[in-house]
Scaffold this motif. Sequence first.
Motif, mmCIF file in Angstrom:
data_model
loop_
_atom_site.group_PDB
_atom_site.id
_atom_site.type_symbol
_atom_site.label_atom_id
_atom_site.label_comp_id
_atom_site.label_asym_id
_atom_site.label_seq_id
_atom_site.Cartn_x
_atom_site.Cartn_y
_atom_site.Cartn_z
ATOM 1 N N ASP A 77 0.817 -1.225 0.000
ATOM 2 C CA ASP A 77 0.000 0.000 0.000
ATOM 3 C C ASP A 77 0.844 1.266 0.000
ATOM 4 O O ASP A 77 0.330 2.368 -0.188
ATOM 5 N N GLY A 78 2.158 1.092 0.254
ATOM 6 C CA GLY A 78 3.020 2.274 0.235
ATOM 7 C C GLY A 78 4.350 2.021 0.909
ATOM 8 O O GLY A 78 4.748 0.862 1.129
ATOM 9 N N VAL A 79 5.020 3.134 1.230
ATOM 10 C CA VAL A 79 6.359 3.083 1.828
ATOM 11 C C VAL A 79 6.490 4.161 2.892
ATOM 12 O O VAL A 79 5.702 5.118 2.941
ATOM 13 N N HIS A 80 7.539 3.977 3.717
ATOM 14 C CA HIS A 80 7.946 5.071 4.599
ATOM 15 C C HIS A 80 9.385 5.429 4.254
ATOM 16 O O HIS A 80 10.253 4.547 4.169
ATOM 17 N N LEU A 81 9.627 6.713 4.035
ATOM 18 C CA LEU A 81 10.954 7.166 3.582
ATOM 19 C C LEU A 81 11.499 8.244 4.508
ATOM 20 O O LEU A 81 10.813 9.218 4.836
ATOM 21 N N GLY A 82 12.756 8.041 4.933
ATOM 22 C CA GLY A 82 13.419 9.052 5.756
ATOM 23 C C GLY A 82 14.426 9.839 4.934
ATOM 24 O O GLY A 82 14.528 9.686 3.714
#
Length: 210
Positions: A77-82
Amino acid sequence: MFSKLQYISQGNTVEQQLYNIHQALDNGCDWIQMRFKNGNSNELFTLAEAVKILCNEYLATFIINDKVDLAIQINADGVHLGANDMKIGEARNLLGNHKIIGGTANTFEDIIHLSKEKCDYIGLGPYKFTTTKTKLSPIIGLEKYKRILSKMQEQNIQIPVYAIGGIEANDIDNLLKIGIHGIAVSKLLTNNPFTKELIIQLNEKLYVNF
Ligand SMILES: Cc1ncc(COP(=O)(O)OP(=O)(O)O)c(N)n1
Ligand SMILES: Cc1nc(C(=O)O)sc1CCOP(=O)(O)O
Ligand SMILES: [Mg+2]
């Protein structure tokens, strides 16, 4: 509206990761972020395939930490990006507008940058000290959270903000009062013998006005 409780998975092996994620889902968590920092590419793919099936069964949201290519491959459903990951604009071009892209903030300046990048939610942390993430940014604390959230309100930045970093149940009331949308937790839900009761307690606090 995004779920207000996000479990960020822990575990040193595919088996540990899958067990912890399954426990969180089976006990009522409906948003999983697969975060497997020491997994190699084969392990990441194997785990992501299995988690995708589980999240479909539990009707839970499934995002993957860092790995945009894997998220596309698995149709997560998506990503988390730092800050050290792929730029949000580049990820948006690859993922399209219907996938979730979360970004990390430690300061109000980070928030301004993320709002320009049009990410879908913000993980603001660390709230408190935590050993779960090795390279921690400066600890923010409640007073600075309050200042950041009120500046967001002044500048009409309406991106949902998740508190992250050492979050415990007794932090929730104060965080909701200052305008946090939800919480992202790792250790709190990993290997907890009372996960079901705890998730019920967390959701009762988080959805108190719904
Ligand atoms: C909800 C949420 N907020 C912050 C983070 C941290 O992401 P990042 O800064 O990229 O650090 P790593 O998690 O990759 O070590 C997160 N993962 N989720
Ligand atoms: C993944 C992550 N990112 C953070 C940040 O401050 O950006 S703190 C963190 C770890 C959160 O785990 P726990 O709930 O066990 O503290
Ligand atoms: Mg990252």
